[in-house]
Design an enzyme around this catalytic site. Structure first.
Site, PDB file in Angstrom:
ATOM      1  N   GLU A 109       0.839  -1.206   0.000  1.00  0.00           N
ATOM      2  CA  GLU A 109       0.000   0.000   0.000  1.00  0.00           C
ATOM      3  C   GLU A 109       0.869   1.249   0.000  1.00  0.00           C
ATOM      4  OE1 GLU A 109      -2.417   1.618  -0.581  1.00  0.00           O
ATOM      5  OE2 GLU A 109      -4.268   1.027   0.386  1.00  0.00           O
ATOM      6  N   ASP A 110       0.332   2.327  -0.530  1.00  0.00           N
ATOM      7  CA  ASP A 110       1.063   3.597  -0.480  1.00  0.00           C
ATOM      8  C   ASP A 110       0.960   4.243   0.891  1.00  0.00           C
ATOM      9  OD1 ASP A 110      -1.643   4.052  -0.790  1.00  0.00           O
ATOM     10  OD2 ASP A 110      -1.437   5.608  -2.318  1.00  0.00           O
ATOM     11  N   ASP A 113      -4.038   5.317   6.507  1.00  0.00           N
ATOM     12  CA  ASP A 113      -4.494   6.521   7.201  1.00  0.00           C
ATOM     13  C   ASP A 113      -5.343   6.056   8.395  1.00  0.00           C
ATOM     14  OD1 ASP A 113      -5.537   8.977   7.876  1.00  0.00           O
ATOM     15  OD2 ASP A 113      -6.234   9.511   5.895  1.00  0.00           O
ATOM     16  N   PHE A 162      -2.079  15.898   4.867  1.00  0.00           N
ATOM     17  CA  PHE A 162      -2.246  15.331   3.533  1.00  0.00           C
ATOM     18  C   PHE A 162      -0.944  15.411   2.725  1.00  0.00           C
ATOM     19  CE2 PHE A 162      -4.050  14.725  -0.655  1.00  0.00           C
ATOM     20  CZ  PHE A 162      -4.945  13.707  -0.388  1.00  0.00           C
ATOM     21  N   ARG A 175       0.355  12.280  -8.590  1.00  0.00           N
ATOM     22  CA  ARG A 175       0.985  10.974  -8.343  1.00  0.00           C
ATOM     23  C   ARG A 175       2.375  10.885  -8.942  1.00  0.00           C
ATOM     24  NH1 ARG A 175      -3.141   7.474  -6.599  1.00  0.00           N
ATOM     25  NH2 ARG A 175      -5.170   7.773  -7.566  1.00  0.00           N
TER      26      ARG A 175
HETATM   27  P1  IMP Z   1      -7.721   4.830   5.061  1.00  0.00           P
HETATM   28  O1  IMP Z   1      -8.801   3.876   4.642  1.00  0.00           O
HETATM   29  O2  IMP Z   1      -8.248   5.960   5.909  1.00  0.00           O
HETATM   30  O3  IMP Z   1      -6.536   4.169   5.714  1.00  0.00           O
HETATM   31  O4  IMP Z   1      -7.240   5.586   3.778  1.00  0.00           O
HETATM   32  C1  IMP Z   1      -6.564   4.929   2.825  1.00  0.00           C
HETATM   33  C2  IMP Z   1      -6.608   5.612   1.490  1.00  0.00           C
HETATM   34  O5  IMP Z   1      -6.873   7.029   1.564  1.00  0.00           O
HETATM   35  C3  IMP Z   1      -5.236   5.482   0.885  1.00  0.00           C
HETATM   36  O6  IMP Z   1      -5.123   4.276   0.194  1.00  0.00           O
HETATM   37  C4  IMP Z   1      -5.172   6.701   0.006  1.00  0.00           C
HETATM   38  O7  IMP Z   1      -5.752   6.404  -1.241  1.00  0.00           O
HETATM   39  C5  IMP Z   1      -6.013   7.738   0.701  1.00  0.00           C
HETATM   40  N1  IMP Z   1      -5.186   8.678   1.498  1.00  0.00           N
HETATM   41  C6  IMP Z   1      -5.127   8.776   2.839  1.00  0.00           C
HETATM   42  N2  IMP Z   1      -4.283   9.750   3.223  1.00  0.00           N
HETATM   43  C7  IMP Z   1      -3.792  10.279   2.080  1.00  0.00           C
HETATM   44  C8  IMP Z   1      -2.838  11.344   1.813  1.00  0.00           C
HETATM   45  O8  IMP Z   1      -2.281  12.013   2.703  1.00  0.00           O
HETATM   46  N3  IMP Z   1      -2.580  11.591   0.503  1.00  0.00           N
HETATM   47  C9  IMP Z   1      -3.162  10.896  -0.517  1.00  0.00           C
HETATM   48  N4  IMP Z   1      -4.045   9.896  -0.308  1.00  0.00           N
HETATM   49  C10 IMP Z   1      -4.358   9.599   0.981  1.00  0.00           C
HETATM   50 MG    MG Z   2      -4.321   3.881  -1.932  1.00  0.00          MG
END
Ligand code: IMP
Ligand code: MG
Length: 187
Positions: A109-110, A113, A162, A175
Site C-alpha cells: 500500500e502507499d 491513514d 495530507f 501521483r
Molecule cells: P484509510 O482507509 O483511511 O486508511 O485511507 C486509505 C486511502 O486514503 C489510501 O489508500 C489513500 O488512497 C487515501 N489517502 C489517505 N491519506 C492520504 C494522503 O495524505 N494523501 C493521498 N491519499 C491519501
Molecule cells: Mg491507496
C-alpha cells in the site's frame, strides 16, 4: 520553486500548494530497507505481492525491483459503484482470485491513514484462504489510525497531514512527483 539544492520545494496540485517533505533519495533508501527485511523474512519462500491500485503502483514497482527472492505480483483495486438502493455507495474489490489460496501474501500500500481500507482488504482476503498475510505500507499516519492490525513493513510514520507524490494523489493529480510533498496548511 527551486531550493538551494535544485529541488522543487513547493508545488501546486490543482488548487493547493504543497511543500517538499521527503526527497526521492530518502524514499529510495527506505524502500531498499524494506526489501532487505522481506528478503530475510521470506528466504526459501515465494511470496505473492498484492499491490493496491491506484496509489501503490510506484512503491510496488520500486520494491519489486529491489527484492531478490523469488516472488510474484498481482494487483487489486476497490471500485466504488452505485448499489441497488438509490444513492447507496458500495465498495467492491476486483482482482482477487484463486491464486491467493495457500500463498504467502504481502499487501503493498502507499499509505495507511485511518486503516479502514486495509481492514476491509484483510477481511476480503480471508475468504481466499491465503497461507499468511503481511502488510508493507510506505506511509503510515499513526495519529489517524483507528484499526488494530499490524503494519509489518512500515516505511515512514507521518503526521496527520495530507501528502502527494510517489503515487499519492490529490483528487487524482500529483501521483507523478518522485518526491513526497505535504499540504501547506497556511494557504
Ligand atoms: P484509510 O482507509 O483511511 O486508511 O485511507 C486509505 C486511502 O486514503 C489510501 O489508500 C489513500 O488512497 C487515501 N489517502 C489517505 N491519506 C492520504 C494522503 O495524505 N494523501 C493521498 N491519499 C491519501
Ligand atoms: Mg491507496
Amino acid at each position: 520553486m527551486l531550493s538551494t539544492n535544485g529541488k522543487t520545494s513547493r508545488i501546486k496540485v490543482r488548487d493547493k500548494f504543497f511543500n517538499l517533505y521527503l526527497e526521492k533519495e530518502k524514499i529510495d533508501r527506505i524502500v531498499s530497507g524494506i526489501a532487505t527485511c522481506i528478503d530475510l523474512d521470506y528466504q526459501g519462500k515465494n511470496p505473492l505481492f498484492l499491490g493496491v491500485l491506484n496509489g501503490a503502483f510506484i512503491f510496488a514497482s520500486d520494491l519489486l525491483r529491489k527484492v531478490k527472492i523469488p516472488c510474484e505480483i498481482s494487483f487489486v483495486k476497490y471500485s466504488s459503484y452505485q448499489g441497488m438502493a438509490s444513492g447507496e455507495k458500495v465498495n467492491r474489490i476486483i482482482g482477487l482470485n484463486e491464486t491467493i489460496r495457500g500463498r504467502e501474501i504481502i499487501i503493498v500500500e502507499d499509505i495507511v491513514d485511518t486503516g479502514l481500507t486495509m481492514a476491509k482488504l484483510l477481511g476480503d482476503l480471508k475468504a481466499f484462504e491465503p497461507a499468511s498475510v503481511k502488510i508493507a505500507s510506505f506511509c503510515f499516519k499513526k495519529e489517524a489510525f483507528r484499526e488494530n492490525f499490524t503494519i509489518d513493513y512500515c516505511g515512514l510514520e507521518i503526521p496527520d497531514l495530507f501528502v502527494v507524490g510517489y503515487g499519492l494523489d490529490y483528487d487524482g493529480a500529483g501521483r507523478n512527483f518522485p518526491d513526497i510533498y505535504q499540504l501547506d496548511e497556511t494557504q
